[in-house]
Design an enzyme around this catalytic site. Sequence first.
Site, PDB file in Angstrom:
ATOM      1  N   GLU A  61       0.742  -1.190   0.038  1.00  0.00           N
ATOM      2  CA  GLU A  61      -0.065  -0.011   0.001  1.00  0.00           C
ATOM      3  C   GLU A  61       0.905   1.100  -0.090  1.00  0.00           C
ATOM      4  OE1 GLU A  61      -3.036  -0.348   3.005  1.00  0.00           O
ATOM      5  OE2 GLU A  61      -4.072  -1.500   1.654  1.00  0.00           O
ATOM      6  N   GLU A  92      -6.149  -7.648  -0.786  1.00  0.00           N
ATOM      7  CA  GLU A  92      -6.668  -7.487   0.430  1.00  0.00           C
ATOM      8  C   GLU A  92      -8.074  -7.062  -0.075  1.00  0.00           C
ATOM      9  OE1 GLU A  92      -5.023  -4.621   3.219  1.00  0.00           O
ATOM     10  OE2 GLU A  92      -3.135  -5.613   3.091  1.00  0.00           O
TER      11      GLU A  92
END
Length: 476
Positions: free
Chosen positions: A188, A292
Amino acid sequence: MAYLKVSGTKIVDKDGNEVILRGAGLGGWMNMENFITGYPGCEFQIRAALADVVGQEKSEFFFDKFLEYFFTDADAAFFKSLGLNCIRLPFNYRHFEDDMNPRVLKPEGFKHLDRVIDICAKHGIYTVLDLHTAPGGQNTDWHSDAGTHIAKFWEHKDFQDRVIWLWEELAQHYRDNTWIAGYNPLNEPTDPYQTRLIAWYDRVYAAIRKHDPHHALFLDGNTFASDFSHFGDAEKRWENTAYAIHDYSVFGFPAAPEPYVSSEAQRRRLRRSYEKKREWMDARGLCVWNGEFGPVYARREYEGDLTDSINEERYRVLKDQLEIYNKDRLSWSIWLYKDIGFQGMVHVSRDTPYMTLFRDFLAKKHRLAIDAWGADDSAVRHVYQPLIDLIKQEVKPEHQELYPAPVWKLSDRVGRLARNILVSEFLVREWAEHFRGKSTEELDAIAKSFAFENCLHRDGLNKVLTDNASLVAQGA
């Protein structure tokens, strides 16, 4: 056994047969997170505080036993029994390198990572190695373990160089392990300028390939794995590479705009959010991996009689997301496998020593909303609203949106700084003081709370995952 590799839009085995990876992330283990294991703030803060309270030797003992118990053969056997075949392994760079002794490898960092990779292989489970935390913090959130909301990783070349060095070490260590599906070099990223991320990916790709020409790479998009709009033609430079999105839906969280009833409009919104994240890949015929996703769940100690109805709603969100993924034959990794009861497939029983010790503290954390993830700030919103109002009043509207907007709204930014960083910091010592005077045997028992035999199963979630894993296996 041969390596998995990326071929066009698919992950394939040595014979070119498609392999769809279905699994979960082992969050909260080698990269601890506050909402997963119940502490305030960041991992580096609680490790320092615990060492101060019980001494370095006992602190190291506790955290080592925690890592040992968190995932064992029993966990892998259960995971495999659900029809799942891949675990994403997030880890913190600090296991392999100290900030005060950079570029000096800590061999003990491999102890538990090797152990879990081998356990998974024994049960026929692939693993993806995920560097979840980088020096300076590669994103603006707590899980980059930097204690701030500024991603300093992008501001300092030396931070970036250290992670290049680390991936060279990891690539040399794991290059011959065919049960590793691939490497996820940076979780991320949030690069406000976009271009620094691409340049760093070029460098880490070359560094890994120098030592390991075999393993696939899984590269996250910018801004929490949601934005590939500035990647240009970078894919031409990266072979055997898949591109990772993180596809969380607002309907899976307490701040959902409306109850989720699986209406046509709501399903269309799910689909559009997902499709937008993968536009760049689809335009170029590239492989997509959903690294995710997943709702959070109500807990009876907080949501009371509404718990079951809330969770059934969250399961509907998950089912509809998986239906979308199945149609695209997408590989996915739900967040997450194990925690203390908010999101995991299994969660620590409230009767264990850890949960008993921290019962009142966890209730305080929930009331004060000091964790950002899935927070319900209704009990303290009135405290922070005047600050939000002041900023709206005194700052010109065109200056109120700061990166990573629109992912962070103005109120989110105030919450991150005031609740999740500032107030959390004041509670770190209180968390550590719970361990004062504990013997080695007591510390072991507290850590063992996270062992599989001391966990409960979230059966509704696991049934949804098993049902969908079998559908994919059947080619539905």
